[in-house]
Design a protein around this motif. Structure first.
Motif, mmCIF file in Angstrom:
data_model
loop_
_atom_site.group_PDB
_atom_site.id
_atom_site.type_symbol
_atom_site.label_atom_id
_atom_site.label_comp_id
_atom_site.label_asym_id
_atom_site.label_seq_id
_atom_site.Cartn_x
_atom_site.Cartn_y
_atom_site.Cartn_z
ATOM 1 N N ASP A 166 -26.626 7.969 25.494
ATOM 2 C CA ASP A 166 -26.272 7.344 26.765
ATOM 3 C C ASP A 166 -25.516 8.337 27.648
ATOM 4 N N ASP A 167 -25.048 7.853 28.797
ATOM 5 C CA ASP A 167 -24.348 8.737 29.733
ATOM 6 C C ASP A 167 -23.049 9.289 29.150
ATOM 7 N N TYR A 186 -23.866 12.178 27.194
ATOM 8 C CA TYR A 186 -24.203 13.314 28.057
ATOM 9 C C TYR A 186 -22.962 14.148 28.363
#
Length: 115
Positions: free
Chosen positions: A42-43, A46
């Motif tokens: 997910d972000d 990241y």
């Protein structure tokens, strides 16, 4: 959510590296689908991945990166990076000395040829 191949592409980390980082609990996927074992990131993953890319680029070892990631406040990160910077500067100084020694050695060989 990103599949491992997509995540590898956007972060610059290889799929093998991502699998290794998951294995050593450095960067685990947000979700692993139990039906097919696909890894999804997910972000939040990241941002951690980009941090790891930077730390690796700065020359931190995997053990050092684990220590950074385990310290969720990142309180010791600045100290660690300053120490790494000092070490790199010392290595650069040593390399410059070697370059100068090589130049001197080559110059002394040229002087002998001229005699």
């Amino acid at each position: 959510m990103y599949k491992i191949s997509e995540f590898a592409e956007i972060t610059g980390l290889s799929k093998e590296t991502l699998r290794y980082y998951a294995e050593i609990k450095l960067l685990e996927p947000a979700i692993i689908d139990p039906s097919n074992n696909y890894r999804y990131y997910d972000d939040g993953s990241y941002f951690l991945a980009i941090l790891l890319v930077k730390l690796r680029r700065f020359g931190l070892t995997v053990q050092e990166m684990i220590a950074v990631m385990n310290d969720e406040s990142f309180a010791n990160l600045e100290t660690l990076l300053k120490e790494k910077k000092t070490k790199i500067q010392m290595q650069m100084d040593d390399l410059l000395i070697k370059v100068e020694e090589i130049d001197e050695f080559l110059a002394s060989g040229q002087e002998e040829k001229e005699i």
